[in-house]
Write a protein that holds these residues in place. Sequence first.
Motif, PDB file in Angstrom:
ATOM      1  N   ASN A  90      41.185  50.349  35.427  1.00  0.00           N
ATOM      2  CA  ASN A  90      40.941  51.218  36.750  1.00  0.00           C
ATOM      3  C   ASN A  90      42.929  51.604  36.739  1.00  0.00           C
ATOM      4  O   ASN A  90      43.672  50.918  35.713  1.00  0.00           O
ATOM      5  CB  ASN A  90      41.304  49.762  37.473  1.00  0.00           C
ATOM      6  CG  ASN A  90      40.027  49.593  37.867  1.00  0.00           C
ATOM      7  OD1 ASN A  90      39.304  50.205  37.098  1.00  0.00           O
ATOM      8  ND2 ASN A  90      39.512  48.198  38.437  1.00  0.00           N
TER       9      ASN A  90
ATOM     10  N   SER B  96      39.322  52.754  45.414  1.00  0.00           N
ATOM     11  CA  SER B  96      39.288  51.850  46.540  1.00  0.00           C
ATOM     12  C   SER B  96      40.521  51.552  46.839  1.00  0.00           C
ATOM     13  O   SER B  96      42.028  52.242  46.485  1.00  0.00           O
ATOM     14  CB  SER B  96      39.528  49.884  46.029  1.00  0.00           C
ATOM     15  OG  SER B  96      40.197  49.825  45.688  1.00  0.00           O
TER      16      SER B  96
ATOM     17  N   THR C 230      43.090  52.638  44.146  1.00  0.00           N
ATOM     18  CA  THR C 230      43.342  52.774  42.913  1.00  0.00           C
ATOM     19  C   THR C 230      41.908  53.169  42.933  1.00  0.00           C
ATOM     20  O   THR C 230      40.505  53.089  43.235  1.00  0.00           O
ATOM     21  CB  THR C 230      42.588  51.301  42.937  1.00  0.00           C
ATOM     22  OG1 THR C 230      44.421  49.791  43.263  1.00  0.00           O
ATOM     23  CG2 THR C 230      41.924  50.892  41.708  1.00  0.00           C
TER      24      THR C 230
ATOM     25  N   THR D 137      38.993  53.721  40.448  1.00  0.00           N
ATOM     26  CA  THR D 137      38.214  52.079  39.493  1.00  0.00           C
ATOM     27  C   THR D 137      37.173  52.693  38.645  1.00  0.00           C
ATOM     28  O   THR D 137      37.172  54.201  38.229  1.00  0.00           O
ATOM     29  CB  THR D 137      37.939  51.504  40.304  1.00  0.00           C
ATOM     30  OG1 THR D 137      36.052  52.572  40.915  1.00  0.00           O
ATOM     31  CG2 THR D 137      37.931  51.011  41.942  1.00  0.00           C
ATOM     32  N   SER D 138      36.663  52.306  37.929  1.00  0.00           N
ATOM     33  CA  SER D 138      36.541  52.398  36.086  1.00  0.00           C
ATOM     34  C   SER D 138      34.817  53.480  36.630  1.00  0.00           C
ATOM     35  O   SER D 138      34.262  54.195  35.077  1.00  0.00           O
ATOM     36  CB  SER D 138      36.229  51.629  35.337  1.00  0.00           C
ATOM     37  OG  SER D 138      35.419  50.273  35.896  1.00  0.00           O
TER      38      SER D 138
END
Lengths: 110, 113
Positions: B18, B65, B77, B79-80
């Motif tokens: 992340n 996010s 963010t 994320t993966s």
Amino acid sequence: QQQVKQSPQSLIVQKGGISIINCAYENTAFDYFPWYQQFPGKGPALLIAIRPDVSEKKEGRFTISFNKSAKQFSLHIMDSQPGDSATYFCAAGNDYKLSFGAGTTVTVRA
Amino acid sequence: DGGITQSPKYLFRKEGQNVTLSCEQNLNHDAMYWYRQDPGQGLRLIYYSQIVNDFQKGDIAEGYSVSREKKESFPLTVTSAQKNPTAFYLCASSISSGHEKLFFGSGTQLSVL
């Protein structure tokens, strides 16, 4: 689903010439139509904007023409200068959301 | 000078990691936005926030996010779960939530290692 279609993808104009970029939109609820100018590695900056209650707006060498019935609007850059070389995005929207066109890269040759 | 500051300018992400992109504004604007820009495509809205502690999904929120704990800050963010994160990310703000006259930062280029 692309709500704003922009053309051409790129154009080259001689210094002093006129650059014309066209956009078409689908949603008749759109009531705000801005144009943004972006230089490489930078964020876009508002250039000029129009509301559908007028058919044309001019600011300096930049003019927006708006055709509500055809759902089209265009940007005209008069007396194009090398400093105008940039990517131009049209957008259309209302309330909290703008939909952007894919952009037009304008190159002004000295 | 008033404006929007994005950092870092370049960011690299490893698989499964992340990463958080920073966006700070000192324009006292209520509304803030995150856009993603891919070559040859227009800007696409990821998330937007009209007031502190409130935010809404845009057109491509999956895998991203955000938070809005302070008026001047709106970090994103990646994320993966975002499988194709390589893009130029732009943060913007406007005086109110009407989306008129967006002020953009200089962007963050995110690449995958």
